[in-house]
Motif scaffolding. Sequence first.
Motif, PDB file in Angstrom:
ATOM      1  N   ILE A   1       0.012   5.892  -5.415  1.00 39.87           N
ATOM      2  CA  ILE A   1       0.306   6.126  -6.821  1.00 39.87           C
ATOM      3  C   ILE A   1       0.530   4.773  -7.484  1.00 39.87           C
ATOM      4  O   ILE A   1       1.328   3.966  -7.026  1.00 39.87           O
ATOM      5  CB  ILE A   1       1.544   7.032  -6.972  1.00 39.87           C
ATOM      6  CG1 ILE A   1       1.217   8.401  -6.381  1.00 39.87           C
ATOM      7  CG2 ILE A   1       1.966   7.138  -8.440  1.00 39.87           C
ATOM      8  CD1 ILE A   1       2.379   9.347  -6.300  1.00 39.87           C
ATOM      9  N   ARG A   2      -0.211   4.581  -8.532  1.00 43.43           N
ATOM     10  CA  ARG A   2      -0.116   3.298  -9.222  1.00 43.43           C
ATOM     11  C   ARG A   2       1.173   3.241 -10.039  1.00 43.43           C
ATOM     12  O   ARG A   2       1.526   4.180 -10.736  1.00 43.43           O
ATOM     13  CB  ARG A   2      -1.321   3.131 -10.146  1.00 43.43           C
ATOM     14  CG  ARG A   2      -1.467   1.752 -10.733  1.00 43.43           C
ATOM     15  CD  ARG A   2      -2.554   1.735 -11.778  1.00 43.43           C
ATOM     16  NE  ARG A   2      -3.824   2.221 -11.240  1.00 43.43           N
ATOM     17  CZ  ARG A   2      -4.675   1.460 -10.555  1.00 43.43           C
ATOM     18  NH1 ARG A   2      -4.409   0.209 -10.347  1.00 43.43           N
ATOM     19  NH2 ARG A   2      -5.794   1.969 -10.090  1.00 43.43           N
ATOM     20  N   ARG A   3       1.871   2.141  -9.929  1.00 45.88           N
ATOM     21  CA  ARG A   3       3.055   1.960 -10.765  1.00 45.88           C
ATOM     22  C   ARG A   3       2.594   1.660 -12.185  1.00 45.88           C
ATOM     23  O   ARG A   3       1.526   1.089 -12.382  1.00 45.88           O
ATOM     24  CB  ARG A   3       3.870   0.760 -10.274  1.00 45.88           C
ATOM     25  CG  ARG A   3       4.613   1.001  -8.997  1.00 45.88           C
ATOM     26  CD  ARG A   3       5.327  -0.283  -8.637  1.00 45.88           C
ATOM     27  NE  ARG A   3       5.615  -0.342  -7.203  1.00 45.88           N
ATOM     28  CZ  ARG A   3       6.765   0.066  -6.669  1.00 45.88           C
ATOM     29  NH1 ARG A   3       7.706   0.539  -7.432  1.00 45.88           N
ATOM     30  NH2 ARG A   3       6.961  -0.014  -5.384  1.00 45.88           N
ATOM     31  N   PRO A   4       3.421   2.019 -13.151  1.00 46.39           N
ATOM     32  CA  PRO A   4       3.023   1.681 -14.518  1.00 46.39           C
ATOM     33  C   PRO A   4       2.941   0.172 -14.689  1.00 46.39           C
ATOM     34  O   PRO A   4       3.805  -0.545 -14.195  1.00 46.39           O
ATOM     35  CB  PRO A   4       4.130   2.274 -15.396  1.00 46.39           C
ATOM     36  CG  PRO A   4       5.206   2.749 -14.488  1.00 46.39           C
ATOM     37  CD  PRO A   4       4.697   2.716 -13.075  1.00 46.39           C
TER      38      PRO A   4
ATOM     39  N   SER B   1       1.408  -8.376  -8.897  1.00 48.43           N
ATOM     40  CA  SER B   1       1.683  -7.318  -7.939  1.00 48.43           C
ATOM     41  C   SER B   1       2.996  -7.589  -7.219  1.00 48.43           C
ATOM     42  O   SER B   1       3.820  -6.695  -7.037  1.00 48.43           O
ATOM     43  CB  SER B   1       0.524  -7.235  -6.939  1.00 48.43           C
ATOM     44  OG  SER B   1       0.823  -6.313  -5.915  1.00 48.43           O
ATOM     45  N   LYS B   2       3.218  -8.844  -6.865  1.00 49.86           N
ATOM     46  CA  LYS B   2       4.459  -9.234  -6.193  1.00 49.86           C
ATOM     47  C   LYS B   2       5.640  -9.056  -7.132  1.00 49.86           C
ATOM     48  O   LYS B   2       6.689  -8.547  -6.742  1.00 49.86           O
ATOM     49  CB  LYS B   2       4.384 -10.697  -5.742  1.00 49.86           C
ATOM     50  CG  LYS B   2       3.728 -10.833  -4.383  1.00 49.86           C
ATOM     51  CD  LYS B   2       3.935 -12.245  -3.840  1.00 49.86           C
ATOM     52  CE  LYS B   2       3.040 -12.483  -2.632  1.00 49.86           C
ATOM     53  NZ  LYS B   2       2.597 -13.876  -2.554  1.00 49.86           N
TER      54      LYS B   2
ATOM     55  N   THR C   1       2.691   2.759  -5.027  1.00 49.42           N
ATOM     56  CA  THR C   1       3.686   3.395  -4.188  1.00 49.42           C
ATOM     57  C   THR C   1       2.903   4.365  -3.316  1.00 49.42           C
ATOM     58  O   THR C   1       2.063   5.099  -3.820  1.00 49.42           O
ATOM     59  CB  THR C   1       4.671   4.226  -5.040  1.00 49.42           C
ATOM     60  OG1 THR C   1       4.961   3.507  -6.228  1.00 49.42           O
ATOM     61  CG2 THR C   1       5.954   4.488  -4.293  1.00 49.42           C
ATOM     62  N   VAL C   2       3.179   4.351  -2.020  1.00 50.22           N
ATOM     63  CA  VAL C   2       2.443   5.252  -1.139  1.00 50.22           C
ATOM     64  C   VAL C   2       3.325   6.452  -0.821  1.00 50.22           C
ATOM     65  O   VAL C   2       4.452   6.320  -0.380  1.00 50.22           O
ATOM     66  CB  VAL C   2       1.987   4.529   0.147  1.00 50.22           C
ATOM     67  CG1 VAL C   2       1.261   5.494   1.073  1.00 50.22           C
ATOM     68  CG2 VAL C   2       1.088   3.355  -0.202  1.00 50.22           C
TER      69      VAL C   2
ATOM     70  N   GLU D   1      -9.368  -0.869  -6.261  1.00 55.10           N
ATOM     71  CA  GLU D   1      -8.753  -0.165  -7.381  1.00 55.10           C
ATOM     72  C   GLU D   1      -7.650  -0.967  -8.075  1.00 55.10           C
ATOM     73  O   GLU D   1      -6.982  -0.466  -8.964  1.00 55.10           O
ATOM     74  CB  GLU D   1      -8.234   1.196  -6.937  1.00 55.10           C
ATOM     75  CG  GLU D   1      -7.078   1.155  -5.949  1.00 55.10           C
ATOM     76  CD  GLU D   1      -7.534   1.188  -4.485  1.00 55.10           C
ATOM     77  OE1 GLU D   1      -8.485   0.466  -4.129  1.00 55.10           O
ATOM     78  OE2 GLU D   1      -6.927   1.929  -3.699  1.00 55.10           O
ATOM     79  N   THR D   2      -7.450  -2.181  -7.637  1.00 51.58           N
ATOM     80  CA  THR D   2      -6.361  -2.965  -8.223  1.00 51.58           C
ATOM     81  C   THR D   2      -6.622  -3.316  -9.687  1.00 51.58           C
ATOM     82  O   THR D   2      -7.765  -3.407 -10.122  1.00 51.58           O
ATOM     83  CB  THR D   2      -6.106  -4.258  -7.410  1.00 51.58           C
ATOM     84  OG1 THR D   2      -4.885  -4.830  -7.842  1.00 51.58           O
ATOM     85  CG2 THR D   2      -7.227  -5.264  -7.564  1.00 51.58           C
TER      86      THR D   2
END
Length: 76
Positions: A66-69, A32-33, A40-41, A24-25
């Motif tokens: 939850i995906r960060r914006p 990402s880093k 966020t989990v 899902e990335t």
Amino acid sequence: MIVPQPCARCGGEIPPERLEAIPETRVCVACSKEMGGEFTVVATPERISKEGSLKKNYGGYSTQKIRRPIKPKSSE
Ligand SMILES: [Zn+2]
């Protein structure tokens, strides 16, 4: 077969190994880093005992990613 995807942040290519690990990335490893992680989990306790029951809740936690914006790199 995994098709390389463009990174939503820098436009670079997300390596197939990363897509295989996290299908899902939307961003590459470097982005990402830089974002401090793409996801966020959030852990939510599961409620398995019925209302009024004396049974202890042995339910675990359900985790939600939850995906960060994702902001385009150029606008940062
Ligand atoms: Zn990137």
